[in-house]
Design a protein around this motif. Structure first.
Motif, PDB file in Angstrom:
ATOM      1  N   UNK A 443      -3.409   6.557  -1.192  1.00 22.25           N
ATOM      2  CA  UNK A 443      -3.492   7.964  -1.690  1.00 22.25           C
ATOM      3  C   UNK A 443      -2.079   8.410  -1.897  1.00 22.25           C
ATOM      4  N   UNK A 444      -1.144   7.682  -1.898  1.00 17.79           N
ATOM      5  CA  UNK A 444       0.280   7.928  -2.394  1.00 17.79           C
ATOM      6  C   UNK A 444       0.897   7.272  -3.388  1.00 17.79           C
ATOM      7  N   UNK A 445      -0.472   6.627  -4.334  1.00 19.08           N
ATOM      8  CA  UNK A 445      -0.052   5.954  -5.601  1.00 19.08           C
ATOM      9  C   UNK A 445       0.507   4.622  -5.395  1.00 19.08           C
ATOM     10  N   UNK A 446       0.461   4.003  -4.306  1.00 14.12           N
ATOM     11  CA  UNK A 446       1.332   2.973  -4.208  1.00 14.12           C
ATOM     12  C   UNK A 446       0.598   1.695  -4.122  1.00 14.12           C
ATOM     13  N   UNK A 447       0.465   0.704  -4.857  1.00 15.62           N
ATOM     14  CA  UNK A 447      -0.093  -0.596  -4.819  1.00 15.62           C
ATOM     15  C   UNK A 447       0.751  -1.635  -3.631  1.00 15.62           C
ATOM     16  N   UNK A 448      -0.348  -2.008  -2.970  1.00 23.16           N
ATOM     17  CA  UNK A 448       0.177  -2.828  -1.874  1.00 23.16           C
ATOM     18  C   UNK A 448      -0.632  -4.522  -2.071  1.00 23.16           C
ATOM     19  N   UNK A 449       0.262  -5.320  -2.769  1.00 25.92           N
ATOM     20  CA  UNK A 449      -0.152  -6.669  -3.093  1.00 25.92           C
ATOM     21  C   UNK A 449      -0.181  -7.497  -1.783  1.00 25.92           C
ATOM     22  N   UNK A 450      -0.978  -8.525  -1.931  1.00 24.70           N
ATOM     23  CA  UNK A 450      -1.160  -9.536  -0.793  1.00 24.70           C
ATOM     24  C   UNK A 450       0.001 -10.291  -0.535  1.00 24.70           C
ATOM     25  N   UNK A 451       0.414 -10.272   0.691  1.00 22.26           N
ATOM     26  CA  UNK A 451       1.962 -10.744   1.059  1.00 22.26           C
ATOM     27  C   UNK A 451       1.883 -12.297   1.467  1.00 22.26           C
TER      28      UNK A 451
END
Length: 512
Positions: A443-451
């Protein structure tokens, strides 16, 4: 990232400074006032201290002929001439401060000591500047607080006569003040702020009994863990002591050497405080304080206290963890600006209506004025908070958290390369964290890739050190460590690696 647009831009209207503002080689700039927002009247927690022009702080050097080594004897011999010095002084054995100027540059007093004449030579050095007198004035206000029967905890003073009771938790909240005298642009000022102290209504003996009932096998270890390092108050003299040790091998029946000879604690408290100790088998609390009168820094004084007469002060861990109780305590400790002003007025009334307190200040040419420092301030208009697709008003209270978690950020930094370090048994917790982060950041427009997931076999600090050194790269953005508990040693080494050796943002999480 959120951006607060024009939040710190303030338009200033100033006039050009003319050469006429220079007087006596000093430069006095014209006042500059802001124009944004609206003007408001403010008052601050300062009381003005006025000084008597005929008095001050006069610095003298004192010498004895023949020489006297003992500081105690120096004080005694000088006190014999106290009336000739005006009755008010501060003397440390060498340096003498008086609020008056003696008629002569050198003043000599003579005392008879065992048929030998002792000369006391008092040499005037200088009149201290106001900025150099603030330490003395702060000491004077400590004396003022003693005349008001306040109890001192560190630098703060509390009024035991006006406790606020929390009956269910058996706690008292003592109101108090923290004061500081300093020189400001407006002259000599007393800064006075409101403070509070928590006091347990249960005695330390009652707490020891509760600890024994809960865990009789490890009673001594639990008692030491609970009490050592805490501050207790003895109500019979309103003094505070830090618990350094619990003496389970001693009791009120134990004897110690008093001025009149060997006596037991039972007899001592009966004779000097008219207190009958009920439990004669309770252990004693040991408190160690540094001696102020001793020349040697290492010399200390030991106090043996009776748990039955001691009350624990301050916020303990069990109180802090009780959120309901902390909210109830906050109703007393969180004070509004109006309540602060009322407390300041109460302090002024206490000082001005107590003769002994007024005399202490008057003897050094000081007087306390009630007029609170009035200031002109500016109240800024509500600022707009800009997101990527919309903007909202921060509102009067600058509260926009609900918008911050549901709107796309103005500038986004995507989390592309990062590391999660966890124990093998904590794999479900790490997976759960990753899923929640992806859901919330969407919802913040932030992509979180697999760590990069690092699974450790053991919880030792060196295992975390090796994992960090092997996996942190130049382009790594953040490291997250998931642990079972909040051990200080492990936390310290992780932060040391991530702050100095391999600089990278880090987050330490723990769960039960």
């Amino acid at each position: 990232m959120l951006q607060l647009k024009d939040s710190v831009k303030t338009n200033f209207k100033s006039t050009e400074l003319e050469p006429s503002t220079a007087k006596n080689d000093f430069f006095y700039p014209s006042p500059v006032h802001g124009t944004k927002g609206s003007s408001v009247n403010l008052s601050c927690n300062y009381l003005e201290l006025t000084t008597d022009k005929s008095k001050g702080v006069f610095h003298y050097e004192v010498r004895f002929f023949p020489p006297v080594d003992s500081v105690h004897l120096r004080l005694k011999f000088l006190n014999d001439h106290n009336d000739k010095l005006g009755g008010t002084k501060t003397f440390d054995g060498n340096t003498l401060y008086l609020p008056i100027l003696l008629p002569n540059q050198m003043t000599v007093f003579v005392s008879k000591v065992e048929n030998v004449e002792l000369q006391i030579r008092i040499l005037f050095k200088k009149k201290e500047a106001l900025a150099n007198c603030t330490h003395l004035y702060n000491v004077l206000f400590d004396r003022v607080m003693k005349t008001l029967n306040y109890v001192k905890f560190d630098r703060k003073q509390f009024d035991p006569s006006r406790p606020k009771i929390i009956p269910l938790a058996k706690l008292e909240v003592w109101p108090g003040y923290v004061t500081a005298v300093d020189e400001h642009e407006g002259g000599l000022m007393l800064c006075c702020d409101v403070s509070h102290r928590i006091l347990c209504q249960k005695t330390v003996l009652e707490m020891l009994v509760d600890i024994y009932k809960q865990n009789a096998h490890q009673y001594q270890e639990c008692a030491k863990k609970t009490l050592i390092g805490n501050i207790v108050l003895t109500r019979y003299n309103n003094r505070t002591y830090k618990i350094n040790e619990i003496c389970f091998d001693q009791s009120p029946k134990s004897e110690f050497l008093a001025k009149t000879g060997a006596t037991s604690y039972i007899e001592y408290y009966k004779q000097y405080h008219n207190i009958n100790i009920i439990d004669i088998n309770q252990p004693l609390l040991l408190s160690i304080k540094k001696s102020r009168t001793s020349i040697e820094d290492n010399e200390s004084i030991q106090f043996c206290l009776i748990p039955e007469l001691c009350y624990l002060t301050g916020l303990r861990d069990d109180i802090r963890s009780d959120h309901k109780l902390m909210r109830e305590i906050a109703t007393f400790t969180r004070v509004s600006p109006n309540q602060r002003q009322l407390a300041l007025n109460k302090f002024y009334d206490n000082v001005s209506k107590t003769t002994a307190a007024r005399d202490i200040l008057n003897s050094w040419g000081l007087s306390l004025n009630k007029n609170l420092n009035k200031l002109k301030g500016r109240q800024m208009d509500a600022e707009p908070i800009y997101f990527f697709k919309t903007s909202v008003s921060a509102g009067k209270n600058a509260e926009f958290s609900k918008h911050a978690v549901s709107n796309e950020m103005l500038e986004v930094i995507h989390l592309n390369k990062w590391i999660i370090i966890h124990l093998r048994n904590d794999t479900p917790a790490a997976t759960n964290l990753l899923d929640n982060m992806k859901q919330c950041c969407k919802s913040l427009g932030m992509n979180v890739a697999k760590p990069t997931m690092i699974s450790l076999e053991c919880d030792r600090a060196d295992a975390y050190i090796q994992a960090l050194r092997r996996n942190i790269a130049i382009d790594s953005q953040i490291v997250v460590c998931i642990c079972h508990n909040s051990r200080d040693d492990r936390y310290s080494v992780v932060k040391k690696i991530c702050c100095s050796e391999l600089p990278i943002p880090s987050q330490h999480l723990w769960h039960q």
